[in-house]
Design a protein around this motif. Structure first.
Motif, PDB file in Angstrom:
ATOM      1  N   THR A 155      54.495  -3.293  41.588  1.00 33.68           N
ATOM      2  CA  THR A 155      54.971  -4.772  40.699  1.00 33.68           C
ATOM      3  C   THR A 155      54.005  -5.657  40.905  1.00 33.68           C
ATOM      4  OG1 THR A 155      57.615  -5.748  41.333  1.00 33.68           O
ATOM      5  CG2 THR A 155      56.221  -7.340  40.636  1.00 33.68           C
ATOM      6  N   TYR A 156      53.537  -5.480  39.632  1.00 34.31           N
ATOM      7  CA  TYR A 156      52.235  -5.592  39.043  1.00 34.31           C
ATOM      8  C   TYR A 156      52.341  -7.375  38.471  1.00 34.31           C
ATOM      9  CZ  TYR A 156      47.679  -6.729  36.764  1.00 34.31           C
ATOM     10  OH  TYR A 156      46.427  -7.191  35.763  1.00 34.31           O
ATOM     11  N   ASN A 157      52.153  -8.522  38.898  1.00 37.37           N
ATOM     12  CA  ASN A 157      52.196  -9.995  38.592  1.00 37.37           C
ATOM     13  C   ASN A 157      51.265 -10.748  37.729  1.00 37.37           C
ATOM     14  OD1 ASN A 157      53.765 -12.245  37.448  1.00 37.37           O
ATOM     15  ND2 ASN A 157      53.685 -13.002  39.717  1.00 37.37           N
ATOM     16  N   LEU A 158      51.411 -10.810  36.144  1.00 32.50           N
ATOM     17  CA  LEU A 158      50.778 -10.673  35.230  1.00 32.50           C
ATOM     18  C   LEU A 158      50.018 -12.666  35.103  1.00 32.50           C
ATOM     19  CD1 LEU A 158      51.605  -8.423  32.209  1.00 32.50           C
ATOM     20  CD2 LEU A 158      49.377  -8.643  33.254  1.00 32.50           C
ATOM     21  N   GLU A 159      51.005 -12.904  35.294  1.00 33.44           N
ATOM     22  CA  GLU A 159      51.498 -14.751  35.353  1.00 33.44           C
ATOM     23  C   GLU A 159      52.517 -15.497  36.010  1.00 33.44           C
ATOM     24  OE1 GLU A 159      51.888 -15.352  31.109  1.00 33.44           O
ATOM     25  OE2 GLU A 159      53.253 -16.026  31.539  1.00 33.44           O
ATOM     26  N   GLY A 160      52.247 -16.773  36.528  1.00 28.35           N
ATOM     27  CA  GLY A 160      53.112 -17.407  37.645  1.00 28.35           C
ATOM     28  C   GLY A 160      52.835 -17.284  38.724  1.00 28.35           C
ATOM     29  N   ALA A 161      54.500 -17.102  39.388  1.00 32.38           N
ATOM     30  CA  ALA A 161      54.214 -16.570  40.351  1.00 32.38           C
ATOM     31  C   ALA A 161      55.778 -16.382  40.895  1.00 32.38           C
ATOM     32  CB  ALA A 161      54.087 -17.323  42.537  1.00 32.38           C
ATOM     33  N   LEU A 162      55.943 -14.757  41.487  1.00 33.90           N
ATOM     34  CA  LEU A 162      57.430 -13.992  41.837  1.00 33.90           C
ATOM     35  C   LEU A 162      57.714 -14.299  43.358  1.00 33.90           C
ATOM     36  CD1 LEU A 162      56.926 -10.929  39.459  1.00 33.90           C
ATOM     37  CD2 LEU A 162      58.498 -13.202  39.372  1.00 33.90           C
ATOM     38  N   LYS A 163      58.675 -14.489  43.452  1.00 36.50           N
ATOM     39  CA  LYS A 163      59.218 -14.657  45.470  1.00 36.50           C
ATOM     40  C   LYS A 163      60.145 -13.207  45.524  1.00 36.50           C
ATOM     41  CE  LYS A 163      59.135 -17.876  47.610  1.00 36.50           C
ATOM     42  NZ  LYS A 163      59.691 -19.333  48.252  1.00 36.50           N
TER      43      LYS A 163
END
Length: 95
Positions: A58-66
């Motif tokens: 998982t590569y996060n482009l914006e914001g935050a993921l929990k």
């Protein structure tokens, strides 16, 4: 399905978004042993606990993921913009 020597070219912007729920859309590219997804969650979106036969990156482009990792969800990891999370095959995760 393309042959093992045939390449396939994709352009994200040309692909239709698939509506998974009211809170989540995605675009998918699948191969024989992997899947690459662009996911578009709305704030507050919950993805139920699940696992994959293949590993997940998982590569996060914006914001935050929990993420809550493991069968009991005891390991909690927040992935922020520009960060990457690698989840091994068959490891349960909820996001």
């Amino acid at each position: 399905m393309p042959s093992k020597t045939e390449c396939t070219f994709y352009r994200w912007d040309s692909m239709r978004k698939e509506r998974v729920s009211d809170m989540l859309e995605r675009r998918l590219i699948t191969g024989d042993r992997m899947m690459l997804a662009h996911v578009y969650p709305k704030k507050g979106c919950i993805v139920p606990k699940h696992s994959h036969d293949n590993e997940q990156i998982t590569y996060n482009l914006e914001g935050a993921l929990k993420f809550w990792i493991g069968e009991d969800g005891s390991e909690e990891i927040t992935v922020r913009r520009g960060e990457v999370l690698h989840i091994p095959p068959n490891v349960a995760a909820k996001a």
